[in-house]
Scaffold this motif. Structure first.
Motif, mmCIF file in Angstrom:
data_model
loop_
_atom_site.group_PDB
_atom_site.id
_atom_site.type_symbol
_atom_site.label_atom_id
_atom_site.label_comp_id
_atom_site.label_asym_id
_atom_site.label_seq_id
_atom_site.Cartn_x
_atom_site.Cartn_y
_atom_site.Cartn_z
ATOM 1 N N GLY A 1 -16.500 -48.323 92.579
ATOM 2 C CA GLY A 1 -16.840 -47.665 93.842
ATOM 3 C C GLY A 1 -16.336 -46.243 93.947
ATOM 4 N N LEU A 2 -16.122 -45.613 92.812
ATOM 5 C CA LEU A 2 -15.572 -44.260 92.847
ATOM 6 C C LEU A 2 -16.651 -43.194 92.999
ATOM 7 N N SER B 1 -20.642 -42.073 94.365
ATOM 8 C CA SER B 1 -21.573 -42.424 95.435
ATOM 9 C C SER B 1 -22.800 -43.170 94.889
ATOM 10 N N LEU B 2 -23.375 -43.979 95.768
ATOM 11 C CA LEU B 2 -24.502 -44.829 95.346
ATOM 12 C C LEU B 2 -25.827 -44.124 95.605
ATOM 13 N N VAL C 1 -21.518 -51.660 91.153
ATOM 14 C CA VAL C 1 -20.944 -51.707 92.521
ATOM 15 C C VAL C 1 -21.814 -52.592 93.399
ATOM 16 N N PHE C 2 -23.099 -52.345 93.258
ATOM 17 C CA PHE C 2 -24.019 -53.089 94.121
ATOM 18 C C PHE C 2 -24.102 -54.561 93.713
ATOM 19 N N CYS D 1 -28.712 -47.558 104.346
ATOM 20 C CA CYS D 1 -27.534 -46.977 104.990
ATOM 21 C C CYS D 1 -26.623 -46.249 104.007
ATOM 22 N N VAL D 2 -26.403 -46.898 102.868
ATOM 23 C CA VAL D 2 -25.469 -46.324 101.895
ATOM 24 C C VAL D 2 -26.099 -45.108 101.192
ATOM 25 N N ILE E 1 -22.342 -35.580 101.031
ATOM 26 C CA ILE E 1 -21.651 -36.176 99.867
ATOM 27 C C ILE E 1 -20.437 -37.003 100.285
ATOM 28 N N PRO F 1 -18.660 -40.314 102.215
ATOM 29 C CA PRO F 1 -19.108 -41.692 102.498
ATOM 30 C C PRO F 1 -19.441 -41.928 103.971
#
Lengths: 352, 438
Positions: free
Chosen positions: A162-163, A165-166, A178-179, A298-299, A320, A322
């Protein structure tokens, strides 16, 4: 019938074990320090000893000084000697073995590493207990415990997941580890909750049904024994009438209704297992798909916002961070309760 | 809206979300968002289903009238006319004084579209009265138990619970026999002179008809002798039942009032089985029940029905009740008063005078409060206090009894164990003496 309960239980435990192993691999190996427990124990004992030492030192010093003050009026020599003793007391007591307390930071650091082990132990114990008992608290301990490991690791920069961004297109998003971990983590909850649900519907109902049938059989046997006894001893017949009133009542009901034992045991309450499983599969897939889609939106709000045409926002520096997830999370998450409130309101209106 | 589980999910979601923001971790962010959506996404779909309209509950009972301590069979049918119900919790409420004997009155199940479940249970009413079964409470959950909705179906079934029939079973068989032997020693009430049963021979009286002369006995003795015949005469009994609030103090099932009712039922059943006339007056601040003395099979059901519906309240207005009763009954009767004598003594004495003035006889059977409440006290302090109170009550009672004895009214103090034998004995004595002949 209770095979369905075991099916969900095995599935739930399996997911939990996979999740546990994945989460262990997604934090730095450094956090699993074997020496954390003995170090913390040693430091705590040192702190306790130091505390006691301080109390002892200051109470003795005060006593000597008070005594010195008291004796000063009639015995000045003794008073002086006591004053000297008080000034050298520290050296006398702690001169040979000086005691220094451990630093707070060191204690906290060791406690931090120890907490990983405590959480892991709690999760493992809950997992074992869940295999025997369908309790909701074990599910929550496992789920929250596992995710707390990530939180604790992230606190000191020890998390390996999770470091970044998705971002990206939906397909890349779906194969992102992560997902996958997020979906697996959520699916654990879904399966475990269903396991408890199925257990209540099957195991509990079957148990209650069997108990009722047992009681029914006992009542009938009592009546047979009664007939045997009363034929032998006629004098006690009237006294036994009360005792076997229930069995006579049951007999009458059975005569009137052949389905009586099926009704009293509540056999029809136990649902059809196949229908329940197929229902679970269909609903679960639909539900999880909807949740994944909403989470993705959303993410990773960029594609949707770009589509709407808010180019300035998409290119802003806030994008950028979260926190940008809140931009769509709030309206989307509140949309569902709002709709349900409207439905509720309309229902009430109609009832009125 | 949300169940406890749903609330935990939302809170956990917010927690993970903030953790994700704080530590800039996208895994925590994603799991937080997912948990929030998991909790809310089902809400509109759940609300769209019209559970209240789609669920039909039907209840049938084996009987609307039942004796206390007998059994009642309740059958419940739940039909789902709508879509699938993932989890349905159902509770058919039963009165607190009903004991669930077999089966269950609550369930949790899964109902398919158009599905139905049927189950039954057996209850035992412990106490007489008028009760209602119901309402039926339904709680519908979604599969994950995150949302729930409750509905109450006001489908009541009224049940009249008569006083227990067990005493009648136990003592009734004995009472029906002419010679009771060990327990009571009952004999017929005789009315000499008329009837078919031969009673004896006595010296001729000029008022005797010639057909009564026994010629054989005359020849044997050399004096005119007459035959005497007898017939059984029925008596008229009026039960005066004190239904004031003081009568129901103590245990719910075993208080003075419940014992008095059991005694009244038994007395009525036995008197009616011997073709005596029996009536009932229950009084408190007003006349709660008045049933004229009659015989016949229907009378017992009149009495049972009235007693089932009786609930003690207010103060006992003995004089008003007796005056009302005496005015309604033209002939004399045997009055049996069931009272705890805890009201004022003055109206009671006035009532006694009224009964005596009409040439009727009165017997007071009085349940003594401390004997009915002895088992309620467990600690030594409570026991000591109860003894003190009992002494005080006993002194007051003795004064009242002394006054009543002046009018030749016997008072029998009874406890739970001797209440029913005492009333039976009183009835049989009255029968033997021919008190209250019709």
């Amino acid at each position: 019938m209770s095979r369905i309960v075991y099916l969900f239980k095995i599935l739930s435990i399996l997911i939990a074990v996979v999740l546990l192993s994945l989460i262990i691999t997604h934090v730095k190996i450094d956090v699993w320090r074997v020496e954390a427990l003995p170090t913390v124990l040693y430091q705590l004992s040192a702190l306790i000893r130091y505390g006691f030492g301080l109390v002892n030192y200051y109470s003795t010093i005060s006593f000597i000084r008070m005594f010195s003050l008291l004796t000063s009026s009639f015995n000045s020599e003794l008073s002086q000697a006591l004053t000297q003793l008080s000034s050298h007391y520290y050296d006398i007591i702690w001169g040979a073995h000086s005691l220094t307390p451990p630093s707070i930071i060191s204690v906290l650091t060791n406690l931090y590493y120890l907490s990983f082990q405590i959480i892991l132990a709690a999760v493992s114990v809950s997992l074992i207990l869940f295999t025997f008992r369908n309790r909701l608290k074990y599910i929550f301990i496992i789920f929250l415990g596992l995710n707390s490991i990530i939180i604790l690791a992230a606190l000191q920069g020890n998390a390996l997941i999770g470091l970044t961004s998705l971002t990206g297109n939906p397909l890349i998003f779906l194969i992102n580890p992560v997902f996958s971990l997020t979906v697996l983590s959520y699916y654990y909850l879904e399966v475990s909750f269903t396991c408890v649900h199925v257990n209540e519907l099957f195991k509990e109902n079957i148990k209650l049904s069997e108990e009722t049938l047992k009681k029914l059989a006992n009542a009938k046997n009592a009546n047979v024994e009664n007939q045997y006894t009363t034929s032998e001893i006629k004098g006690v017949k009237s006294g036994r009438v009360d005792l076997f009133k229930l069995s006579a009542f049951i007999e009458k009901l059975e005569r009137d209704n052949p389905d009586f034992s099926r009704l009293i045991s509540g056999e029809s309450i136990i649902p059809n297992a196949r229908k329940l499983v197929s229902d679970f599969i269909v609903k679960s897939i639909l539900r999880v798909s909807l949740i994944i889609t909403l989470t993705f939106i959303c993410v990773n709000p960029a594609p949707l916002l770009a589509l709407i045409g808010s180019r300035a926002l998409v290119e802003s520096v806030e994008f950028i961070t979260p926190e940008i997830a809140i931009l769509l999370l709030l309206p989307l998450a509140l949309f569902f309760p709002m709709i349900s409130l409207i439905i509720d309101y309309r229902k009430r209106k109609r009832e009125q | 809206m949300f169940t406890g589980r749903g609330q935990v999910l939302v809170l956990s979601g917010v927690f993970f979300l903030t953790a994700g923001f704080s530590f800039i971790n996208y895994y925590l962010l994603a799991i937080g968002v997912m948990l929030i959506f998991a909790a809310v996404v089902n809400l509109p779909f759940f609300k769209l289903k019209k559970y209240r309209e789609n669920i039909k509950v039907e209840r049938s009972i084996s009987s609307e009238k039942v004796f206390a301590l007998d059994y009642l069979h309740v059958n419940v049918k739940i039909v789902n006319t709508g879509g699938v119900i993932d989890y349905l919790e159902f509770l058919d409420e039963i009165p607190k004084t009903f004991k669930l004997v077999l089966g269950r009155n609550s369930l949790s199940t899964y109902l398919t579209a158009g599905g139905r479940v049927e189950f039954s249970y057996i209850v035992q009413p412990r106490l007489r009265g008028v009760y209602r079964l119901g309402p039926s409470k339904v709680k519908v959950h979604d599969r994950l138990h995150l949302n729930s909705e409750e509905a109450v179906f006001e489908n009541y079934s009224e049940i009249i619970v008569y006083p227990p029939y067990d005493d009648i079973r136990r003592y009734g068989q004995i009472g029906q026999r002419r010679i009771l032997g060990v327990l009571f020693g009952a004999h017929k009430s005789k009315d000499k002179g008329v009837g078919m049963d031969f009673f004896g021979i006595r010296r001729y009286d000029p008022s005797d008809e010639l057909r009564w002369v026994d010629w054989k006995a005359t020849a044997r003795t050399g004096k005119l002798m007459s035959r005497e015949y007898e017939t059984e005469r029925n008596i008229k009994i009026m039960i005066l039942l004190d239904s004031s609030a003081s009568m129901c103090s103590g245990d719910l099932e075993n208080n003075k009032f419940e014992y008095s009712i059991r005694a009244a039922v038994l007395l009525s059943q036995i008197a009616l089985s011997r073709r005596d006339e029996i009536g009932l007056v229950a009084y408190s601040s007003k006349i709660d029940v008045f049933i004229e003395p009659k015989n016949g099979r229907r009378q017992i059901f009149r009495i049972l029905d009235a007693l089932a519906r009786l609930s003690p309240s207010g103060l006992s207005q003995t004089y008003a009740a007796v005056k009302y009763t005496v005015n309604r009954l033209r002939k004399n009767a045997f009055y049996i008063m069931l009272t705890d004598l805890e009201g004022s003594s003055k109206p009671l004495l006035e009532a006694v005078k009224l009964i005596k003035a009409r040439g009727s006889e009165l017997l007071i059977i009085s349940p003594f409060t401390p004997w009915f409440e002895a088992e309620l006290y467990s600690s030594p302090v409570e026991k000591a206090l109860s003894v003190a109170v009992a002494e005080e009550l006993y002194e007051n009672r003795e004064k009242v009894i002394f006054e009543l004895n002046k009018y030749q009214v016997p008072v029998l103090n009874v406890g739970p164990e001797d209440y029913i034998p005492t009333i039976m004995s009183a009835y049989l004595k009255a029968k033997r003496r021919g008190v209250g002949l019709t």
